[in-house]
Motif scaffolding. Structure first.
Motif, PDB file in Angstrom:
ATOM      1  N   ILE A  62       4.796   2.448 -11.655  1.00  0.00           N
ATOM      2  CA  ILE A  62       4.096   2.967 -10.486  1.00  0.00           C
ATOM      3  C   ILE A  62       4.727   2.378  -9.240  1.00  0.00           C
ATOM      4  N   TRP A  63       4.979   3.257  -8.273  1.00  0.00           N
ATOM      5  CA  TRP A  63       5.399   2.837  -6.937  1.00  0.00           C
ATOM      6  C   TRP A  63       4.205   3.046  -6.026  1.00  0.00           C
ATOM      7  N   LEU A  64       3.715   1.966  -5.459  1.00  0.00           N
ATOM      8  CA  LEU A  64       2.626   2.015  -4.491  1.00  0.00           C
ATOM      9  C   LEU A  64       3.250   2.294  -3.135  1.00  0.00           C
ATOM     10  N   GLU A  65       3.106   3.511  -2.670  1.00  0.00           N
ATOM     11  CA  GLU A  65       3.726   3.904  -1.397  1.00  0.00           C
ATOM     12  C   GLU A  65       3.004   3.268  -0.224  1.00  0.00           C
ATOM     13  N   ASP A  66       1.685   3.341  -0.226  1.00  0.00           N
ATOM     14  CA  ASP A  66       0.923   2.751   0.868  1.00  0.00           C
ATOM     15  C   ASP A  66      -0.421   2.257   0.383  1.00  0.00           C
ATOM     16  N   PHE A  99      -3.821   0.613   2.324  1.00  0.00           N
ATOM     17  CA  PHE A  99      -4.412   0.324   3.627  1.00  0.00           C
ATOM     18  C   PHE A  99      -5.911   0.188   3.484  1.00  0.00           C
ATOM     19  N   VAL A 100      -6.440  -0.854   4.098  1.00  0.00           N
ATOM     20  CA  VAL A 100      -7.877  -1.082   4.199  1.00  0.00           C
ATOM     21  C   VAL A 100      -8.161  -1.293   5.678  1.00  0.00           C
ATOM     22  N   GLN A 101      -9.115  -0.555   6.207  1.00  0.00           N
ATOM     23  CA  GLN A 101      -9.424  -0.681   7.628  1.00  0.00           C
ATOM     24  C   GLN A 101      -9.792  -2.123   7.962  1.00  0.00           C
ATOM     25  N   PRO A 102      -9.349  -2.596   9.135  1.00  0.00           N
ATOM     26  CA  PRO A 102      -9.591  -3.997   9.516  1.00  0.00           C
ATOM     27  C   PRO A 102     -11.048  -4.428   9.448  1.00  0.00           C
ATOM     28  N   GLN A 103     -11.979  -3.566   9.819  1.00  0.00           N
ATOM     29  CA  GLN A 103     -13.391  -3.958   9.852  1.00  0.00           C
ATOM     30  C   GLN A 103     -14.013  -4.157   8.478  1.00  0.00           C
ATOM     31  N   VAL A 104     -13.314  -3.757   7.406  1.00  0.00           N
ATOM     32  CA  VAL A 104     -13.867  -3.941   6.060  1.00  0.00           C
ATOM     33  C   VAL A 104     -12.966  -4.815   5.188  1.00  0.00           C
ATOM     34  N   ARG A 105     -12.018  -5.494   5.798  1.00  0.00           N
ATOM     35  CA  ARG A 105     -11.158  -6.382   5.020  1.00  0.00           C
ATOM     36  C   ARG A 105     -11.903  -7.662   4.664  1.00  0.00           C
ATOM     37  N   GLY A 106     -11.422  -8.313   3.621  1.00  0.00           N
ATOM     38  CA  GLY A 106     -11.983  -9.599   3.234  1.00  0.00           C
ATOM     39  C   GLY A 106     -13.006  -9.514   2.112  1.00  0.00           C
ATOM     40  N   GLN A 107     -13.326  -8.333   1.671  1.00  0.00           N
ATOM     41  CA  GLN A 107     -14.326  -8.165   0.617  1.00  0.00           C
ATOM     42  C   GLN A 107     -13.702  -7.760  -0.714  1.00  0.00           C
ATOM     43  N   GLY A 108     -12.384  -7.837  -0.810  1.00  0.00           N
ATOM     44  CA  GLY A 108     -11.735  -7.602  -2.082  1.00  0.00           C
ATOM     45  C   GLY A 108     -11.257  -6.189  -2.345  1.00  0.00           C
ATOM     46  N   LEU A 109     -11.289  -5.301  -1.346  1.00  0.00           N
ATOM     47  CA  LEU A 109     -10.851  -3.927  -1.588  1.00  0.00           C
ATOM     48  C   LEU A 109      -9.364  -3.847  -1.916  1.00  0.00           C
ATOM     49  N   GLY A 110      -8.540  -4.615  -1.214  1.00  0.00           N
ATOM     50  CA  GLY A 110      -7.107  -4.630  -1.527  1.00  0.00           C
ATOM     51  C   GLY A 110      -6.865  -5.082  -2.957  1.00  0.00           C
ATOM     52  N   ARG A 111      -7.548  -6.118  -3.361  1.00  0.00           N
ATOM     53  CA  ARG A 111      -7.452  -6.619  -4.741  1.00  0.00           C
ATOM     54  C   ARG A 111      -7.945  -5.562  -5.727  1.00  0.00           C
ATOM     55  N   GLN A 112      -9.039  -4.876  -5.389  1.00  0.00           N
ATOM     56  CA  GLN A 112      -9.562  -3.831  -6.280  1.00  0.00           C
ATOM     57  C   GLN A 112      -8.563  -2.687  -6.432  1.00  0.00           C
ATOM     58  N   PHE A 113      -7.943  -2.281  -5.328  1.00  0.00           N
ATOM     59  CA  PHE A 113      -6.924  -1.220  -5.421  1.00  0.00           C
ATOM     60  C   PHE A 113      -5.804  -1.646  -6.369  1.00  0.00           C
ATOM     61  N   LEU A 114      -5.284  -2.854  -6.177  1.00  0.00           N
ATOM     62  CA  LEU A 114      -4.167  -3.326  -7.005  1.00  0.00           C
ATOM     63  C   LEU A 114      -4.602  -3.524  -8.456  1.00  0.00           C
ATOM     64  N   THR A 115      -5.837  -3.955  -8.663  1.00  0.00           N
ATOM     65  CA  THR A 115      -6.358  -4.093 -10.024  1.00  0.00           C
ATOM     66  C   THR A 115      -6.431  -2.735 -10.716  1.00  0.00           C
ATOM     67  N   GLU A 116      -6.908  -1.720 -10.009  1.00  0.00           N
ATOM     68  CA  GLU A 116      -6.972  -0.358 -10.577  1.00  0.00           C
ATOM     69  C   GLU A 116      -5.575   0.148 -10.926  1.00  0.00           C
ATOM     70  N   LEU A 117      -4.613  -0.081 -10.051  1.00  0.00           N
ATOM     71  CA  LEU A 117      -3.242   0.364 -10.324  1.00  0.00           C
ATOM     72  C   LEU A 117      -2.643  -0.409 -11.495  1.00  0.00           C
ATOM     73  N   LYS A 142      -4.318  -1.573 -13.955  1.00  0.00           N
ATOM     74  CA  LYS A 142      -4.980  -1.017 -15.145  1.00  0.00           C
ATOM     75  C   LYS A 142      -4.329   0.299 -15.561  1.00  0.00           C
ATOM     76  N   ILE A 143      -3.997   1.150 -14.597  1.00  0.00           N
ATOM     77  CA  ILE A 143      -3.302   2.397 -14.924  1.00  0.00           C
ATOM     78  C   ILE A 143      -1.969   2.070 -15.598  1.00  0.00           C
ATOM     79  N   CYS A 144      -1.245   1.101 -15.046  1.00  0.00           N
ATOM     80  CA  CYS A 144       0.043   0.696 -15.642  1.00  0.00           C
ATOM     81  C   CYS A 144      -0.134   0.227 -17.080  1.00  0.00           C
ATOM     82  N   THR A 145      -1.070  -0.664 -17.305  1.00  0.00           N
ATOM     83  CA  THR A 145      -1.223  -1.208 -18.656  1.00  0.00           C
ATOM     84  C   THR A 145      -1.749  -0.152 -19.629  1.00  0.00           C
ATOM     85  N   ASP A 146      -2.653   0.707 -19.166  1.00  0.00           N
ATOM     86  CA  ASP A 146      -3.155   1.776 -20.036  1.00  0.00           C
ATOM     87  C   ASP A 146      -2.034   2.716 -20.458  1.00  0.00           C
TER      88      ASP A 146
END
Length: 177
Positions: A98-102, A104-122, A124-128
């Motif tokens: 998988i190539w993650l092209e982009d 982005f998490v809006q600045p006002q909602v950063r810090g709650q783990g969304l970036g980590r969740q996105f990468l975790t989901e990707l 999981k897709i890779c390992t599956d």
């Protein structure tokens, strides 16, 4: 790409696969990312191009997207983040990745783990799918993102130089065929 930073709002966010109705919001997020990266003037993406790539009328999509959707206190929903990606192929592994092209998490909602969740989901897709690689670029000046990615175990591939040919140079090269 942009890392997590800070806000309580993202606690009510979910990561899900994008649907066609999300195209305009994804385009908005692409423009917000480009503005963050000081490159808004380079964005050529349109609703039609994005729709054709993510949700083509015929054939398989050339790209996929995950989105972060927040449900506000009044029950309304809005997209606050995206991860746009596509399948690659490595001759060295003879397998896809998988190539993650982009991302982005809006600045006002950063810090709650969304970036980590996105990468975790990707991941999981890779390992599956038994893909051995998840790869992406990050601007060398974006130290918060670099630190975030390294905290997840990502390793910079500094020995490679990225090349691009586009515009008139691309047309001139094609004309030689």
């Amino acid at each position: 790409m942009s890392p997590d930073q800070t806000s309580p709002q993202a606690a009510r966010a979910v990561i899900r696969e994008a649907v066609e109705a999300d195209v305009l919001d994804i385009l908005r997020l692409i423009k917000e990312l480009a503005e963050y990266e000081k490159s808004l003037h380079h964005v050529q993406s349109t609703e039609e191009h994005l729709r054709a790539s993510l949700f083509p009328a015929d054939g398989a999509p050339g790209a996929s997207a995950l989105v972060a959707e927040v449900t506000d206190e009044d029950g309304s929903k809005r997209l606050v983040g995206m991860a746009v990606w596509y399948v690659t192929f490595s001759t060295w592994t003879s397998r896809h990745g998988i190539w993650l092209e982009d991302l982005f998490v809006q600045p006002q909602v950063r810090g709650q783990g969304l970036g980590r969740q996105f990468l975790t989901e990707l991941a999981k897709i890779c390992t599956d799918r038994k893909y051995p690689r998840l790869e992406w670029w990050v601007l060398d000046w974006n130290e918060p993102a670099i630190g975030f990615y390294e905290s997840l175990g990502a390793v910079g591939q500094d020995e490679w130089t990225v090349f691009r040919i586009d515009g008139d140079a691309l047309q001139n090269l094609a004309d030689r065929a």
